[in-house]
Design an enzyme around this catalytic site. Structure first.
Site, mmCIF file in Angstrom:
data_model
loop_
_atom_site.group_PDB
_atom_site.id
_atom_site.type_symbol
_atom_site.label_atom_id
_atom_site.label_comp_id
_atom_site.label_asym_id
_atom_site.label_seq_id
_atom_site.Cartn_x
_atom_site.Cartn_y
_atom_site.Cartn_z
ATOM 1 N N GLU A 17 0.857 -1.204 0.000
ATOM 2 C CA GLU A 17 0.000 0.000 0.000
ATOM 3 C C GLU A 17 0.887 1.246 0.000
ATOM 4 O O GLU A 17 2.103 1.180 -0.118
ATOM 5 C CB GLU A 17 -0.913 0.016 1.234
ATOM 6 C CG GLU A 17 -2.379 -0.290 0.952
ATOM 7 C CD GLU A 17 -3.119 0.828 0.228
ATOM 8 O OE1 GLU A 17 -2.481 1.838 -0.143
ATOM 9 O OE2 GLU A 17 -4.327 0.697 0.030
ATOM 10 N N ASN A 149 -10.083 4.474 1.955
ATOM 11 C CA ASN A 149 -9.075 4.311 0.921
ATOM 12 C C ASN A 149 -9.048 5.525 -0.004
ATOM 13 O O ASN A 149 -9.876 6.413 0.082
ATOM 14 C CB ASN A 149 -9.314 3.031 0.122
ATOM 15 C CG ASN A 149 -8.335 1.946 0.492
ATOM 16 O OD1 ASN A 149 -7.128 2.168 0.513
ATOM 17 N ND2 ASN A 149 -8.843 0.770 0.814
ATOM 18 N N ASP A 198 -10.000 0.304 -4.260
ATOM 19 C CA ASP A 198 -8.982 0.444 -3.211
ATOM 20 C C ASP A 198 -8.262 1.780 -3.421
ATOM 21 O O ASP A 198 -8.904 2.822 -3.494
ATOM 22 C CB ASP A 198 -8.038 -0.754 -3.254
ATOM 23 C CG ASP A 198 -7.355 -1.034 -1.923
ATOM 24 O OD1 ASP A 198 -6.743 -0.091 -1.366
ATOM 25 O OD2 ASP A 198 -7.405 -2.174 -1.445
#
Length: 286
Positions: A17, A149, A198
């Site tokens: 991430e 997100n 996401d």
């Protein structure tokens, strides 16, 4: 379209991430949240470096005019420098929610950071969206989020896009120079069976790029919300994307291995050719 390139390294991210493109270092940074790692890829030569963090780390953003970074830890905001590593936490926005963690963030053109939180278990709406101002003040902007997100900020239309992955929905807020958000409206709603939205980023033409967790792709949407293109990746759990390189015409994409250990490339860092240029990221001005 050329096939995705897998960045060579000896590590698979449990939950990749927090991508960041550093022009001043010619490097791409990203995190492995569950693995408690911070990574750096030097574009010149392809060297990958790794640092172990004392707790989960969701994202990293450079500071403007000051060496180092701001990062999002499970316990909140912290200042970070590397070589040698120093980590200085300075604000926990949720001391009453020790089972929450920070997940993703972006800085806007005024040098503020927009950062979201979520429960570690990803199963209840205890997350929130926060704004970190250059003077260090923190404001809670939205609550009742399952998995915060994005976000992504469109300067052309003065809009902030923010995703609740748990609800498979991307929301749109008008944003002004004071950091105030207008009325929240759903912008894109997806069928979770096709993957959940996401991490996100904007390109130079106003397109919104979204990574799809469980969908094995990144997709570009026009300012009107129409699907423009999708790029398939050889892993199902795609988590974030960032434009990088001198011309901002390269895209790097993170993925997650946790829960997809049977996939040979789950947890890899990929490079793809997006066919459009991105925007330089904004740094934190504090």
């Amino acid at each position: 379209m050329p096939q995705p390139r897998v960045i060579a390294r000896d590590h698979r991210d449990l939950l990749g991430e927090g991508l960041w493109w550093s022009a001043r270092e010619d490097s791409v940074y990203w995190t492995d949240i569950l693995g408690r790692k911070l990574h750096r890829l030097r574009l010149e030569g392809g060297q990958v470096s790794q640092w172990t963090m004392p707790e989960m780390i969701g994202w990293i953003i450079e500071r403007e005019g000051t060496p180092g970074f701001i990062v999002g830890l499970q316990s909140g905001f912290a200042r970070l420098t590397l070589d040698p590593l120093t980590l200085m936490p300075f604000h926990d926005p949720e001391p009453d929610l020790p089972d929450n963690r920070m997940n993703d963030a972006k800085a806007d053109r005024w040098g503020r950071i927009w950062a979201g939180t979520m429960p570690v278990t990803a199963d209840r709406p205890s997350g929130a969206l926060y704004r970190l101002d250059p003077d260090g003040q923190v404001a809670c902007i939205e609550r009742d989020i399952i998995i915060a997100n994005g976000p992504a900020i469109c300067e052309r239309t003065s809009a902030l896009f923010h995703t609740d992955t748990g609800r498979a929905t991307v929301y749109r807020f008008p944003i002004d120079a004071r950091g105030e958000l207008g009325k929240c409206e759903p912008f894109l709603v997806f069928d979770p069976a096709q993957g959940r939205p996401d991490g996100m980023t904007m390109d130079a033409e106003g397109g919104l790029w979204i990574a799809f967790y469980g969908g094995g792709r990144v997709s570009r949407f026009t300012p009107d919300g129409e699907l423009d293109r999708s790029i398939a990746l050889p892993a199902s759990q795609i988590t974030n994307c960032v434009f990088a390189g001198e011309r901002l015409d390269r895209m790097f994409v993170t993925s997650a291995a946790a829960g997809a250990e049977h996939e040979p490339l789950a947890g890899a860092l990929f490079e793809i050719e997006p066919g459009v240029r991105g925007l330089a990221p904004h740094r934190y001005r504090g």
